[in-house]
Design an enzyme around this catalytic site. Structure first.
Site, short mmCIF file in Angstrom:
data_model
loop_
_atom_site.label_atom_id
_atom_site.label_comp_id
_atom_site.label_asym_id
_atom_site.label_seq_id
_atom_site.Cartn_x
_atom_site.Cartn_y
_atom_site.Cartn_z
N SER A 73 0.86 -1.20 0.00
CA SER A 73 0.00 0.00 0.00
C SER A 73 0.88 1.23 0.00
O SER A 73 2.03 1.20 0.46
CB SER A 73 -0.87 0.03 1.26
OG SER A 73 -1.46 1.30 1.42
N TYR B 36 -1.24 -0.36 10.33
CA TYR B 36 -1.47 -0.81 8.95
C TYR B 36 -0.26 -0.46 8.06
O TYR B 36 0.24 -1.29 7.30
CB TYR B 36 -2.74 -0.15 8.39
CG TYR B 36 -2.99 -0.42 6.93
CD1 TYR B 36 -3.44 -1.67 6.51
CD2 TYR B 36 -2.79 0.56 5.96
CE1 TYR B 36 -3.68 -1.93 5.16
CE2 TYR B 36 -3.02 0.31 4.61
CZ TYR B 36 -3.47 -0.93 4.22
OH TYR B 36 -3.71 -1.19 2.88
N1 LIG Z 1 -8.80 -0.29 -1.60
C1 LIG Z 1 -7.72 0.46 -1.49
O1 LIG Z 1 -7.76 1.70 -1.66
C2 LIG Z 1 -6.39 -0.18 -1.15
C3 LIG Z 1 -5.25 0.63 -1.19
C4 LIG Z 1 -4.01 0.06 -0.91
C5 LIG Z 1 -3.92 -1.28 -0.61
N2 LIG Z 1 -5.04 -2.05 -0.56
C6 LIG Z 1 -4.87 -3.48 -0.25
O2 LIG Z 1 -5.49 -4.26 -1.27
C7 LIG Z 1 -5.98 -5.48 -0.73
C8 LIG Z 1 -7.44 -5.67 -1.11
O3 LIG Z 1 -8.18 -4.50 -0.82
P1 LIG Z 1 -9.75 -4.42 -1.10
O4 LIG Z 1 -10.11 -2.99 -1.01
O5 LIG Z 1 -10.09 -5.19 -2.31
O6 LIG Z 1 -10.27 -5.19 0.22
P2 LIG Z 1 -11.69 -5.85 0.58
O7 LIG Z 1 -11.83 -5.68 2.06
O8 LIG Z 1 -12.76 -5.34 -0.31
O9 LIG Z 1 -11.48 -7.39 0.24
C9 LIG Z 1 -10.57 -8.17 0.98
C10 LIG Z 1 -10.89 -9.63 0.77
O10 LIG Z 1 -9.96 -10.36 1.59
C11 LIG Z 1 -10.67 -11.37 2.31
N3 LIG Z 1 -9.96 -11.70 3.54
C12 LIG Z 1 -9.86 -10.92 4.66
N4 LIG Z 1 -9.17 -11.59 5.60
C13 LIG Z 1 -8.81 -12.78 5.06
C14 LIG Z 1 -8.09 -13.90 5.55
N5 LIG Z 1 -7.61 -13.95 6.81
N6 LIG Z 1 -7.89 -14.95 4.71
C15 LIG Z 1 -8.39 -14.93 3.45
N7 LIG Z 1 -9.11 -13.92 2.95
C16 LIG Z 1 -9.31 -12.84 3.75
C17 LIG Z 1 -12.04 -10.75 2.56
O11 LIG Z 1 -13.02 -11.74 2.87
C18 LIG Z 1 -12.29 -10.03 1.24
O12 LIG Z 1 -12.90 -10.89 0.29
C19 LIG Z 1 -5.71 -5.42 0.77
O13 LIG Z 1 -4.49 -6.10 1.04
C20 LIG Z 1 -5.54 -3.93 1.05
O14 LIG Z 1 -4.73 -3.67 2.16
C21 LIG Z 1 -6.28 -1.52 -0.83
#
Ligand SMILES: NC(=O)c1ccc[n+]([C@@H]2O[C@H](COP(=O)([O-])OP(=O)(O)OC[C@H]3O[C@@H](n4cnc5c(N)ncnc54)[C@H](O)[C@@H]3O)[C@@H](O)[C@H]2O)c1
Length: 267
Positions: free
Chosen positions: A161, A171
């Protein structure tokens, strides 16, 4: 004329097609958000896709949608923080598809609850955060190593991130650790022919992020922190993920690449 939905889909889509034919991709957190988009795009380019998620109901619905559209997909329930559950999920995939070539470590805890300073964050939340965001990557990567080696190599893409570049919350520290882990695994797995890279997304409009963040924060982030003044899209991250999985990036390993509209432009 295209003779199946898959051919039709490939012709409509602008990507280089079939880069991942005969490959098997294991996507953690594949049920929704980035993970779902990763599964869809890898399937579109010919991969058999494993939707690995702790939320088995959503994982199954994502896999079913892909299967109905003519792709090869399998849902597996898997808490990435649980080493035994990860081992069992990987064994099931090897039995079903014959092995794994691509691992996308996307599952992560990321909402405001985890974007807290260490001094005010409950220890239970801290442990959960590092179990998923850090140990999750260790567990899945080690579990996939033997099958990747036996198939002549593979690629791992971790999702870090932009918070890793200003790690003032738990985080941010977990995502800085993802950058370090990416270097360590690139060294560790190189002799098995496995490359390991990471993407550091900026603010991207996934449903979960938009539901979590106040609109005023999103607006000021886009205006004041980015130099490209628009909300990041999942496609921005998908394109980089596909590049890092493909042979076009075969000289790149151990890197974390920011996809963030220029947030932050620091050396
Ligand atoms: N959305 C953003 O702006 C953003 C920015 C930077 C980084 N990220 C990173 O991208 C990734 C995905 O983000 P997103 O917005 O799609 O998240 P989200 O919360 O929409 O989806 C995350 C998915 O991971 C699954 N999950 C959570 N814990 C788990 C576990 N212990 N084992 C297996 N699956 C698990 C959830 O059930 C969900 O389906 C994350 O690692 C997040 O930190 C997101």
């Amino acid at each position: 004329m295209p003779d199946s939905f898959v051919d039709q889909h490939r012709q409509q889509d602008g990507f280089l097609m079939n880069r991942f034919e005969k490959k098997v991709a294991f996507v953690t957190g594949g049920a929704q958000g980035f993970g779902e988009a990763f599964c869809r795009s890898l399937a579109t380019e010919g991969a058999s896709v494993v939707v690995a998620d702790i939320d088995v109901t959503r994982a199954e619905s994502t896999a079913t949608e892909l299967t109905k559209a003519g792709f090869n997909a399998l849902a597996v329930q898997c808490d990435v923080g649980d080493e035994d559950a990860v081992g069992a999920a990987v064994s099931r995939v090897v039995d079903t598809f014959g092995g794994i070539d691509i691992l996308v470590n996307n599952a992560g805890l990321h909402l405001t609850r985890y974007n807290q300073p260490f001094s005010t964050m409950p220890r239970a939340d801290m442990r959960a955060l590092f179990d998923v965001n850090v140990f999750g990557i260790v567990n899945t990567s080690i579990a996939c190593l033997d099958t990747m080696r036996s198939r002549g190599g593979g690629t791992i893409v971790n999702i870090s991130s932009i918070a890793a570049y200003n790690p003032i919350t738990a985080y941010g520290v977990s995502k800085l650790t993802v950058r370090a882990l990416t270097i360590a695994l690139a060294h560790d797995f190189a002799s098995a022919g496995v490359r390991c890279n990471a993407i550091a997304p900026g603010l991207i409009g996934t449903d979960s992020a938009l539901a979590d963040l106040p609109q005023a924060f999103v607006d000021s982030f886009i205006e004041d922190r980015q130099v490209v003044h628009r909300l990041g899209r999942m496609d921005d991250i998908v394109a980089m993920m596909l590049y890092l999985c493909a042979d076009e990036s075969s000289f790149i390993t151990g890197e974390t690449i920011k996809v963030s509209g220029g947030t932050p432009l620091w050396i």
